[in-house]
Enzyme design. Structure first.
Site, PDB file in Angstrom:
ATOM      1  CE  LYS A 200      53.979  24.138  -9.442  1.00  0.00           C
ATOM      2  NZ  LYS A 200      55.386  23.795  -9.113  1.00  0.00           N
ATOM      3  CG  ASP A 233      57.625  21.035  -8.990  1.00  0.00           C
ATOM      4  OD1 ASP A 233      56.876  20.480  -8.156  1.00  0.00           O
ATOM      5  OD2 ASP A 233      58.110  22.175  -8.809  1.00  0.00           O
ATOM      6  CG  ASP A 257      49.361  13.016 -21.378  1.00  0.00           C
ATOM      7  OD1 ASP A 257      49.345  11.869 -21.865  1.00  0.00           O
ATOM      8  OD2 ASP A 257      49.788  14.017 -21.978  1.00  0.00           O
ATOM      9  CG  ASP A 261      54.110   9.267 -22.112  1.00  0.00           C
ATOM     10  OD1 ASP A 261      53.075   8.573 -22.016  1.00  0.00           O
ATOM     11  OD2 ASP A 261      54.510   9.766 -23.181  1.00  0.00           O
TER      12      ASP A 261
HETATM   13  C1  IPM Z   1      47.416   9.322 -23.804  1.00  0.00           C
HETATM   14  C2  IPM Z   1      47.674  10.139 -25.027  1.00  0.00           C
HETATM   15  C3  IPM Z   1      46.450  11.009 -25.282  1.00  0.00           C
HETATM   16  C4  IPM Z   1      46.291  11.940 -24.104  1.00  0.00           C
HETATM   17  C5  IPM Z   1      46.472  11.806 -26.585  1.00  0.00           C
HETATM   18  C6  IPM Z   1      46.782  10.941 -27.777  1.00  0.00           C
HETATM   19  C7  IPM Z   1      45.175  12.553 -26.778  1.00  0.00           C
HETATM   20  O1  IPM Z   1      48.827  10.883 -24.894  1.00  0.00           O
HETATM   21  O2  IPM Z   1      46.449   8.549 -23.782  1.00  0.00           O
HETATM   22  O3  IPM Z   1      48.198   9.438 -22.841  1.00  0.00           O
HETATM   23  O4  IPM Z   1      46.915  12.995 -24.053  1.00  0.00           O
HETATM   24  O5  IPM Z   1      45.533  11.604 -23.198  1.00  0.00           O
HETATM   25 MG    MG Z   2      49.947  10.450 -23.119  1.00  0.00          MG
END
Ligand code: IPM
Ligand code: MG
Length: 365
Positions: A200, A233, A257, A261
């Site tokens: 960013k 973003d 993180d 996901d």
């Molecule tokens: C991940 C998880 C962890 C993180 C949490 C559970 C601390 O979300 O490994 O991605 O945020 O790193």
């Molecule tokens: Mg995570």
């Protein structure tokens, strides 16, 4: 003799980890190499047993092992504990204690699962992305941090910080990885051997430094690797709009993180995604998913992310790339035969329990 510390943790962590251990036992036979498994407690179960999420003995044993295999930690039972006692602190403590600064999260599309993605098949078909996330710095660990009392009100504080050496070492990880991917691609996909650094830098000082350092490392050491930069973003939008433009995504802790996901959903289920956390001396392997307390103990969990994490262990810690590939292929074979766990099931598929899925993959291997 290869020493593996096994930390099943909480919720579905224990169920999926036993299937990954099943595959590792099989691998030990195939390699004709002895594995010594030591089971350790961390997370909620360690809070219940020892009063803290990461007992010293667990960290010590993890430090003394050749590799760590972790399940998942956490659950509603422990959600309201003070910060230092939360199960998640076990993860952060292991990452920091083992100096695991590089988190490698591949998002690979298994062709038989193409219909379980929420995106159109032509968008996600054949994607092969890996997120390289910095894991021991940034806002997760920066000080000052806390909730402070100030002039009659409270203020929450976190600090995002990166030093040049911290950026340099994770940049090296990403470029080296891009180099091996470039070589190993048979078909020379248009985005192979390419790093997209996500930051960013239009607003954050840490990101401005990040971009500067990543550019320098590329110019000096990896002139043959294509590098571009993207604001976080925009990157989150591009991942959904056109994920095939990405090969290696290099980014800092919190952006990684979030983006990992997001990338996981391209492949249909977070239950499919493994990860490796690597440092100079130690390594830890764990599924990207959490402890899923809602389905824990029912045999519903998908063990594939954990099994593929075991495959990454074989690849990175034991340099058994061929065997790791074979495990990926065994998973593909079982999926092609129409077997599924509940999270990736669609009509007319055979839905298996966690253990039966593990057994099928073992048999295919
Ligand atoms: C991940 C998880 C962890 C993180 C949490 C559970 C601390 O979300 O490994 O991605 O945020 O790193
Ligand atoms: Mg995570």
């Amino acid at each position: 003799m290869f020493k593996i510390a096994v930390i099943p943790g909480d919720g579905i962590g224990t169920e999926v980890t036993s299937q990954a251990v099943r595959i590792l036992r099989k691998a030990s036979q195939i390699l004709n190499e002895q594995f010594e498994f030591t089971e350790l407690k961390a997370g909620g179960i360690a809070i219940d047993t020892f009063g803290k999420p990461l007992p010293e003995d667990t960290l010590k044993a993890a430090l003394a092992s050749d590799a760590v295999l972790l399940g998942a930690v956490g659950g509603p039972k422990w959600d309201n504990l003070p910060y230092e006692l939360k199960p998640e602190q076990a993860l952060l403590g292991l990452r920091k204690g083992l100096e695991l600064y590089a988190n490698i999260r591949p998002a690979i599309m298994f062709q038989p699962l193409i219909e379980t993605s929420s995106l159109k098949p032509e968008i996600v078909g054949g994607i092969d992305i890996v997120v390289v996330r910095e894991l021991t710095g940034g806002i997760y660990f920066g000080r000052p941090a806390g909730i402070l009392e100030e002039g009659g009100t409270r203020r929450g504080v976190n600090t995002m910080t990166y030093t040049v050496p911290e950026i340099e070492r994770i940049a090296h990880t990403a470029f080296k990885l891009a180099k091996t991917r470039n070589k190993s691609r048979e078909t020379g996909s248009r985005s192979a051997g390419r790093v997209t650094s996500v930051d960013k830098a239009n607003i954050l000082h840490t990101s401005m430094l990040w971009r500067e350092v990543v550019n320098e490392i590329q110019k000096k050491n990896y002139p043959d690797i294509k590098l571009d930069h993207m604001y976080v973003d925009n990157a989150s939008m591009q991942l959904i709009r056109n994920p095939k433009q990405f090969d290696v995504i290099l980014t800092e802790n919190m952006f990684g993180d979030i983006l990992s996901d997001e990338a996981s959903m391209l492949t249909g289920s977070i239950g499919m995604l493994p990860s490796a956390s690597i440092g100079e001396k130690h390594a830890l392997y764990e599924p990207v998913h959490g402890s899923a307390p809602d389905i824990a103990g029912k045999g519903l969990a998908n063990p594939i992310a954990s099994i593929l994490s075991a495959a990454m262990l074989l690849e990175y810690s034991l340099k058994q790339k061929e065997l790791a590939r074979k495990i990926f292929r065994a998973v593909e074979v079982v999926l092609n035969e129409g077997y599924r766990t509940a999270d990736i099931a669609s009509q007319s598929k055979n839905v298996l329990s966690t253990e039966d899925m593990g057994r099928r993959i073992e048999a295919a291997l």
